[in-house]
Each structure stands twice: as structure tokens, then as C-alpha cells.
Design a protein around this motif. Structure first.
Motif, PDB file in Angstrom:
ATOM      1  N   GLN A  61       8.009  -4.429   2.800  1.00 44.70           N
ATOM      2  CA  GLN A  61       9.010  -3.803   3.649  1.00 44.70           C
ATOM      3  C   GLN A  61      10.314  -4.597   3.581  1.00 44.70           C
ATOM      4  OE1 GLN A  61       9.262  -1.134   5.387  1.00 44.70           O
ATOM      5  NE2 GLN A  61       7.274  -0.413   6.065  1.00 44.70           N
ATOM      6  N   ARG A  77       4.810  -4.394   8.073  1.00 49.80           N
ATOM      7  CA  ARG A  77       3.747  -4.309   7.061  1.00 49.80           C
ATOM      8  C   ARG A  77       3.801  -2.946   6.371  1.00 49.80           C
ATOM      9  NH1 ARG A  77       0.987  -7.370  11.293  1.00 49.80           N
ATOM     10  NH2 ARG A  77       0.445  -9.421  10.436  1.00 49.80           N
ATOM     11  N   VAL A  78       3.173  -2.884   5.207  1.00 50.88           N
ATOM     12  CA  VAL A  78       3.089  -1.628   4.460  1.00 50.88           C
ATOM     13  C   VAL A  78       1.674  -1.068   4.592  1.00 50.88           C
ATOM     14  CG1 VAL A  78       4.880  -2.299   2.832  1.00 50.88           C
ATOM     15  CG2 VAL A  78       2.490  -2.815   2.305  1.00 50.88           C
ATOM     16  N   ASP A  79       1.566   0.259   4.478  1.00 49.94           N
ATOM     17  CA  ASP A  79       0.258   0.899   4.589  1.00 49.94           C
ATOM     18  C   ASP A  79      -0.604   0.541   3.379  1.00 49.94           C
ATOM     19  OD1 ASP A  79      -1.043   3.184   6.367  1.00 49.94           O
ATOM     20  OD2 ASP A  79      -1.628   3.529   4.264  1.00 49.94           O
ATOM     21  N   ALA A  80      -1.897   0.390   3.614  1.00 50.64           N
ATOM     22  CA  ALA A  80      -2.810   0.002   2.536  1.00 50.64           C
ATOM     23  C   ALA A  80      -2.843   1.024   1.415  1.00 50.64           C
ATOM     24  CB  ALA A  80      -4.217  -0.200   3.105  1.00 50.64           C
ATOM     25  N   SER A  81      -2.496   2.277   1.722  1.00 54.31           N
ATOM     26  CA  SER A  81      -2.487   3.313   0.686  1.00 54.31           C
ATOM     27  C   SER A  81      -1.440   3.051  -0.389  1.00 54.31           C
ATOM     28  CB  SER A  81      -2.238   4.690   1.323  1.00 54.31           C
ATOM     29  OG  SER A  81      -0.963   4.718   1.961  1.00 54.31           O
ATOM     30  N   LEU A  82      -0.460   2.173  -0.089  1.00 47.49           N
ATOM     31  CA  LEU A  82       0.570   1.862  -1.072  1.00 47.49           C
ATOM     32  C   LEU A  82      -0.017   1.167  -2.297  1.00 47.49           C
ATOM     33  CD1 LEU A  82       3.634   1.909  -1.671  1.00 47.49           C
ATOM     34  CD2 LEU A  82       3.796  -0.331  -0.575  1.00 47.49           C
ATOM     35  N   GLN A 207      -7.369  -8.650   7.362  1.00 45.26           N
ATOM     36  CA  GLN A 207      -6.634  -7.588   8.051  1.00 45.26           C
ATOM     37  C   GLN A 207      -7.006  -7.549   9.530  1.00 45.26           C
ATOM     38  OE1 GLN A 207      -7.852  -4.364   5.417  1.00 45.26           O
ATOM     39  NE2 GLN A 207      -5.722  -4.086   4.754  1.00 45.26           N
ATOM     40  N   GLU A 212      -3.369  -6.627  10.332  1.00 48.35           N
ATOM     41  CA  GLU A 212      -3.533  -5.349  11.019  1.00 48.35           C
ATOM     42  C   GLU A 212      -4.428  -4.463  10.154  1.00 48.35           C
ATOM     43  OE1 GLU A 212      -0.749  -1.633  12.605  1.00 48.35           O
ATOM     44  OE2 GLU A 212       0.170  -3.505  11.905  1.00 48.35           O
ATOM     45  N   GLY A 214      -5.894  -1.675   7.957  1.00 52.63           N
ATOM     46  CA  GLY A 214      -5.228  -0.610   7.220  1.00 52.63           C
ATOM     47  C   GLY A 214      -3.822  -0.956   6.760  1.00 52.63           C
ATOM     48  N   LYS A 215      -3.411  -2.223   6.914  1.00 58.89           N
ATOM     49  CA  LYS A 215      -2.062  -2.645   6.544  1.00 58.89           C
ATOM     50  C   LYS A 215      -2.113  -3.897   5.667  1.00 58.89           C
ATOM     51  CE  LYS A 215       0.255   0.268   9.298  1.00 58.89           C
ATOM     52  NZ  LYS A 215       1.289   1.230   8.848  1.00 58.89           N
ATOM     53  N   THR A 240       8.228   4.719  -4.210  1.00 55.25           N
ATOM     54  CA  THR A 240       8.087   4.196  -2.848  1.00 55.25           C
ATOM     55  C   THR A 240       9.094   4.860  -1.920  1.00 55.25           C
ATOM     56  OG1 THR A 240       9.587   2.368  -3.355  1.00 55.25           O
ATOM     57  CG2 THR A 240       7.230   1.952  -3.628  1.00 55.25           C
TER      58      THR A 240
END
Length: 477
Positions: A61, A77-82, A207, A212, A214-215, A240
Motif C-alpha cells: 500500500q 495492508r493489502v488483501d491476501a488475494s493480491l 496473520q 490481520e 486475510g491480509k 493493481t
């Protein structure tokens, strides 16, 4: 005049040594600080270049703001899906999420390891499965495979006496957790990054405990061999969302190198302040000493004028004496600077900030700055007394007593000087070793009192050092 000046210096070796001492100490601190700064810069530049050698890009981020208290850039933080999104980009070989947050080990005596408030920070994170992207490398044991297993940095293991197989307590953002130490790792070739403590969990547990669910805090990327770092970063940036930035491996390396230098800059500034104070005290003592010696050598200078010496020659003689003293003091101080740098490195280690082993960096800049400053301050301090010496008329040679050969200082002056100097030393020690929010003000007050104490005692010290043998035998009024 040159030979007269040199013979005068050789005839008063004690005066030469005493006058040079303060400048020598100031130059030693300055040279030591410059040597330490260059050594730290080279050591950490090499270290981070090594640990990020396999990282071709980092996704994270953008910084939301910079903390006013020096806590650095604050970013979300960025989402884990990234991680999956980046993995699908053409040219990406491996993408791996990273977690980093607060965690603090408790040693076997129940005491927390490290001091985030006054020393190196304490971190928790995840162990990276991809060796090329992981800045840590196992030196004992194995990587964590299940929840409750961790790898710790070698520096923390050595300090606390932990070994593979031991259990330990870790303070995290929730209740403290009990863990098993399955591995001990180095940060590149260093026992830890700058003395910081690290506890590395499995990704899912990191996490949950320090980040966090999922992040991730960032995503590290390894490129295949067909693509450059810049091209890879541009491709990732194309997939992105807004608010996410992509850095090349070279950029994240340079940023990490700059961050560690900035974090340690407070110490370098602190020591440079002491160097400046020592040089100012040295300038004051040189001014005092030359003022006294010029007054005491009034007949001698007048006699030189009477036999044909010009004002310019007398001025040059005194400045040459100052130049020799400045050169000798600066050269000795420069040599001592290497020892001072080693002492400062040990002092940093005492604060929990460990500098990885490496060769001492002794640059041309250190020589030029240290020698130049030492000699310049000496010359400037001696300029006014030298001008007074040049104005001595030849008729003064007929006087029986040289001016300024009175007593070495009253008892009241000595008592006040020693008292002020003692208070300054006490304040310095209290600030350096007492800790707390008042540490820096105490150090500043102590340095100021030491300066004034030396100033008050300057005449008392300088007069005996500058006096000729027969003057020392003559009691003051």
C-alpha cells in the motif's frame, strides 16, 4: 623566524602537548563519528544488497502518512488475494505475502528481550517458503511447519540463551503465546538486522497474532529470467488498484539502506555535538594559552622587532606555531578516531543496536574534514593573540617584567570552576545512563556546564602550562 618558532615549540613541549590536547580530543570524536558513519553505511549497504538480491519487486500500500514521532511511514495492508493476482502476471516466477508487526520474546528469566522504546525494535512476522525472497537463512534447526512453532534471530537466541527445542513466551497483539523454537536464523550474514529482535511464525499464525487475518503487509516477487525488474514492476502496476505501489528490487534495497542510516543518525548527531563542544573548548583554551604566551613573550617579540623583524613576521611566527599545534593535534586525533569509532560501536551494542561485523571504512573525506576543521579552529583561535603580538613596539624590549605573568588563579576561581565542571559531569552521566524522558535535556545541560567549567578553569590550567620555568617558580600575588 621559522627556526625561532620551531625552537620555541621544542623548548616548550609541555605547553605544546597541553594546548593540543583539547583539539586532539575534539578531532578524535569527529573522526570517530565519521569513521563509524562510513562503516555503518558500507556494512548495511552490503547487507541489504545481499538479502534483497533475489527480490525483483515488492507490492504494498502507498504510505498514508509519515508519523510525526519518527515512527516512519504508516501504510495499510493489502488483501491476501493480491498474491494470486500478482502470481498470474506474465514474467512472475513466485509471489509471496509478508507479514510484519509487533512481537516480543520473553527470556528464561521472565524478562522481555530488547527495548523498543530506547533501543532496537522487536518484530514478529512470517517465515517465507521461497528461499530467494526470504532475507533470513536457517543456521540451526528447521523452519516452522505448524502453529506454535517459530524461528528466532540468532542475536536474540544468543542474548537469551535459547536453543532449538526450547519453549518460550511471546508477547503479541493479543494474549501472550507459548511457542517452540524450531530454528535459529541469521539476517543475511548478520545475527539480526541492526539488533532488532524477530520471531517468525507460519504465515497463517503470523496473520492471526501479529498482523490481520486475510491480509499481508507486502508481497515480494521473484521474476523469471526473461524480464527486467523495471518491466516486471510496470506489468504488476498494470493489474493493481489505486493506492497500491510497486517497487523494484533495487528500489526496496535502496530504501532499506536509507532507513537504517536514518534510524541511526540520532547517534551520529549526538556524538558530533560532543565533538563540536570539545572543539569549542579547545578553541577557548588555545585562545587563552596564546593570549597568555603572547603577553609573557612581550620582551622576546619586542627584541625580535628591535633587531629587524617586521610585524608580518611576528604575526606569521605566532600563526605558524598555531598551525604546527593544530596539525599535530589533528593528526593524533585522526589516528585516535579509529579507536573512538570502535568504542562508539560498542556503545551502540550496549543500547541493543548491533552493527554487523565488517572492516573499518577510513575514507579520504574523514581525513580532509578532521584535519581541516582541527587546523582551522586552531588558527582562528590564535589569530587575535597573533595580531596583538605583531603590534608589540620594539621599545618594549627595555622593560624589566613581561606583562601577564601574575598568579595562576584565585582559590575562588578554582573552586567555582571545579564545582561547575563536577555538576556538568554528574548531569552528563545521569542523562547518558539514567534514561527516561529527561535524558537528552540532562545531557545538553551537562555538556553546557562542562564547557563553562573548563572555561572558568582555562586560565588556571593555561598559565602554568604556558609559563617559562622561572615564571613557575615565582609565586603569584
Amino acid at each position: 623566524m621559522f627556526r625561532v618558532t620551531i625552537k620555541g615549540l621544542l623548548a616548550h613541549k609541555f605547553r605544546l602537548a597541553a594546548t593540543a590536547l583539547a583539539i586532539m580530543l575534539g578531532v578524535a570524536f569527529m573522526a570517530g563519528t565519521l569513521v563509524l558513519t562510513d562503516t555503518i553505511g558500507k556494512t548495511f549497504d552490503d547487507l541489504f544488497a545481499d538479502v534483497f538480491e533475489g527480490t525483483d519487486a515488492v507490492v504494498r500500500q502507498e504510505a498514508a502518512f509519515t508519523a510525526a514521532d519518527g515512527g516512519g511511514d504508516q501504510r495499510g495492508r493489502v488483501d491476501a488475494s493480491l498474491v494470486d493476482t500478482v502470481s498470474e502476471v506474465d514474467g512472475v516466477a513466485v509471489a509471496e505475502g509478508n507479514v510484519q508487526g509487533y512481537a516480543r520474546l520473553i527470556d528464561k528469566e521472565g524478562e522481555p528481550i530488547g527495548d523498543p522504546g530506547m533501543g532496537a525494535p522487536t518484530f514478529g512476522g512470517n517465515w517465507g517458503a521461497e528461499e530467494s525472497l526470504n532475507p533470513f537463512r536457517i543456521v540451526e534447526g528447521r523452519a516452522p511447519a505448524d502453529d506454535g512453532e517459530v524461528v528466532i534471530d540468532k542475536n536474540s537466541a544468543d542474548d537469551a540463551g535459547f536453543a532449538v527445542g526450547d519453549t518460550a513466551t511471546v508477547i503479541v497483539q493479543g494474549p501472550p503465546v507459548e511457542v517452540e523454537i524450531t530454528g535459529i536464523a541469521k539476517f543475511g550474514d548478520a545475527d539480526s538486522p541492526g539488533g532488532a529482535s524477530f520471531v517468525l511464525f507460519t504465515p497463517s499464525e503470523a496473520q492471526r497474532l501479529v498482523g490481520e487475518p486475510g491480509k499481508f503487509d507486502s508481497v515480494s516477487v521473484l521474476a523469471d529470467e526473461r524480464i527486467s525488474q523495471r518491466e516486471l514492476a510496470d506489468r504488476i502496476a498494470g493489474v493493481t488498484s489505486d493506492g497500491v505501489e510497486v517497487l523494484t528490487g533495487s528500489e526496496i534495497t535502496a530504501e532499506s539502506q536509507d532507513d537504517i542510516k536514518e534510524n541511526l543518525s540520532f547517534f551520529n548527531i549526538f556524538i558530533l555535538i560532543f565533538a563540536v563542544i570539545a572543539l569549542l573548548v579547545g578553541a577557548f583554551m588555545i585562545f587563552n594559552t596564546f593570549s597568555i604566551t603572547v603577553a609573557q613573550r612581550m620582551k622576546e617579540n619586542a627584541l625580535l622587532r628591535a633587531i629587524g623583524a617586521s610585524k608580518r613576521q611576528i604575526l606569521g611566527s605566532v600563526l605558524l606555531e598555531a598551525l604546527v599545534i593544530g596539525f599535530v593535534a589533528s593528526a593524533v586525533g585522526l589516528a585516535l578516531g579509529v579507536a573512538v569509532a570502535a568504542g562508539l560501536k560498542a556503545l551502540l551494542a550496549g543500547f541493543g543496536i548491533d552493527i554487523p561485523a565488517g572492516g573499518i571504512v577510513f575514507s579520504v573525506r574523514t581525513v580532509i574534514v578532521s584535519m581541516g576543521v582541527g587546523m582551522l579552529i586552531t588558527l582562528v583561535a590564535a589569530l587575535s593573540p597573533a595580531r596583538k603580538a605583531a603590534k608589540v613596539p620594539p621599545v618594549a624590549a627595555m622593560r624589566d617584567v613581561a606583562a601577564g605573568t601574575g598568579g595562576y588563579g584565585s582559590k575562588e576561581r578554582i573552586i567555582v570552576g571545579i564545582g561547575v565542571l563536577s555538576l556538568g559531569v554528574v548531569a552528563l552521566l545521569a542523562g547518558l545512563f539514567g534514561g527516561g524522558s529527561s535524558a537528552l535535556p540532562l545531557v545538553g545541560l551537562g555538556a553546557l556546564l562542562v564547557f563553562f567549567g573548563v572555561a572558568v578553569l582555562g586560565r588556571t590550567v593555561a598559565l602554568p602550562a604556558a609559563a617559562r620555568p622561572r615564571d613557575r617558580r615565582r609565586p603569584g600575588p
